[in-house]
Design a protein around this motif. Sequence first.
Motif, short mmCIF file in Angstrom:
data_model
loop_
_atom_site.label_atom_id
_atom_site.label_comp_id
_atom_site.label_asym_id
_atom_site.label_seq_id
_atom_site.Cartn_x
_atom_site.Cartn_y
_atom_site.Cartn_z
N HIS A 117 0.76 0.35 -4.41
CA HIS A 117 1.82 0.21 -5.76
C HIS A 117 1.42 -1.32 -6.26
N VAL A 118 2.03 -1.82 -7.44
CA VAL A 118 1.69 -3.23 -7.83
C VAL A 118 2.67 -3.23 -9.19
N ASP A 119 2.15 -4.70 -9.50
CA ASP A 119 2.78 -4.91 -10.84
C ASP A 119 3.28 -3.89 -11.91
N SER A 120 4.50 -4.03 -13.03
CA SER A 120 3.85 -2.71 -13.80
C SER A 120 2.64 -4.01 -14.84
N LYS A 121 2.69 -4.81 -15.02
CA LYS A 121 1.68 -5.76 -16.22
C LYS A 121 0.19 -5.55 -15.65
N LEU A 122 0.25 -5.94 -14.67
CA LEU A 122 -1.39 -5.64 -14.03
C LEU A 122 -2.32 -4.83 -14.23
N GLN A 136 1.01 -1.27 0.10
CA GLN A 136 -0.39 -0.22 0.42
C GLN A 136 0.93 1.81 0.06
N LEU A 137 0.08 2.71 -0.36
CA LEU A 137 0.86 3.42 -1.38
C LEU A 137 0.67 4.57 -0.03
N ILE A 138 1.70 5.41 1.20
CA ILE A 138 1.12 5.75 2.33
C ILE A 138 1.79 7.47 1.90
N THR A 139 1.18 8.34 1.42
CA THR A 139 1.79 9.34 0.99
C THR A 139 0.21 10.63 1.85
N GLU A 140 0.80 11.54 1.77
CA GLU A 140 -0.07 12.51 2.23
C GLU A 140 -1.54 12.61 1.63
N LYS A 141 -0.82 12.52 -0.12
CA LYS A 141 -2.44 12.79 -1.39
C LYS A 141 -3.44 10.83 -0.78
N SER A 142 -2.44 10.27 -0.62
CA SER A 142 -3.51 8.78 -0.49
C SER A 142 -3.83 9.13 1.11
N ILE A 143 -3.49 9.49 1.96
CA ILE A 143 -4.21 9.98 2.98
C ILE A 143 -5.48 10.25 3.06
N ARG A 144 -5.34 11.08 2.35
CA ARG A 144 -6.72 12.56 1.61
C ARG A 144 -7.40 11.98 0.85
N LEU A 145 -7.41 10.43 0.68
CA LEU A 145 -8.04 9.89 -0.54
C LEU A 145 -8.34 8.51 0.58
N LEU A 146 -8.14 8.99 1.28
CA LEU A 146 -8.83 7.41 2.39
C LEU A 146 -10.40 8.11 2.78
N GLN A 147 -10.52 10.01 2.86
CA GLN A 147 -11.52 10.51 3.54
C GLN A 147 -12.67 9.82 2.20
N GLN A 148 -11.88 9.49 0.78
CA GLN A 148 -13.19 10.21 -0.28
C GLN A 148 -13.71 8.15 -0.38
N LYS A 206 3.98 1.02 -10.84
CA LYS A 206 2.71 1.35 -11.36
C LYS A 206 1.85 1.66 -10.17
N LYS A 207 1.56 2.24 -9.83
CA LYS A 207 0.12 2.69 -8.96
C LYS A 207 -1.16 2.98 -9.12
N MET A 208 -2.04 2.22 -8.37
CA MET A 208 -2.99 1.92 -8.71
C MET A 208 -4.20 2.88 -7.49
N ILE A 209 -5.46 3.30 -7.70
CA ILE A 209 -6.16 3.95 -6.76
C ILE A 209 -7.07 2.55 -7.66
N ALA A 210 -8.02 2.78 -6.29
CA ALA A 210 -9.23 2.14 -6.15
C ALA A 210 -10.26 2.10 -5.36
N ARG A 211 -11.26 2.76 -5.77
CA ARG A 211 -12.38 3.43 -5.44
C ARG A 211 -13.26 2.59 -5.00
N LEU A 212 -14.04 2.33 -3.59
CA LEU A 212 -14.59 1.05 -3.05
C LEU A 212 -16.10 1.98 -3.29
N ARG A 213 -17.23 1.56 -3.40
CA ARG A 213 -18.49 2.02 -3.90
C ARG A 213 -19.16 2.06 -1.72
N ALA A 214 -20.21 2.53 -1.45
CA ALA A 214 -20.45 3.44 -0.92
C ALA A 214 -21.02 1.98 0.45
N ASN A 215 -20.81 2.62 1.62
CA ASN A 215 -20.96 1.06 2.94
C ASN A 215 -19.76 0.62 2.67
N TYR A 216 -18.49 0.59 1.95
CA TYR A 216 -17.38 -0.58 2.16
C TYR A 216 -15.82 0.11 2.03
#
Length: 90
Positions: free
Chosen positions: A25-30, A7-19, A73-83
Amino acid sequence: MEKLKNQLITEKSIRLLQQNQYTFHVDSKLTKTEMKSWIEGFFAVKAGGINSSRVASRGKKRSKLSLNSTSKKKMIARLRANYSIPLFIN
């Protein structure tokens, strides 16, 4: 999963946790589809969407061809509400 590095822990990623967005960080071929199915299966959540980007490695200047093969490669996963993923603090 060997393709998910950490998992990537930066200021931006912590702000994204609120959303309800989680950064990895993932393999570049994923692909986005593989990442989405793995997150839904492993964490038992529903993913609303996946954003991906390549992060250039720091250091010496490289040609365009070698930069693509050595980049991360960096991936940001957005989860649905209540998850949420319990490993991260919201």
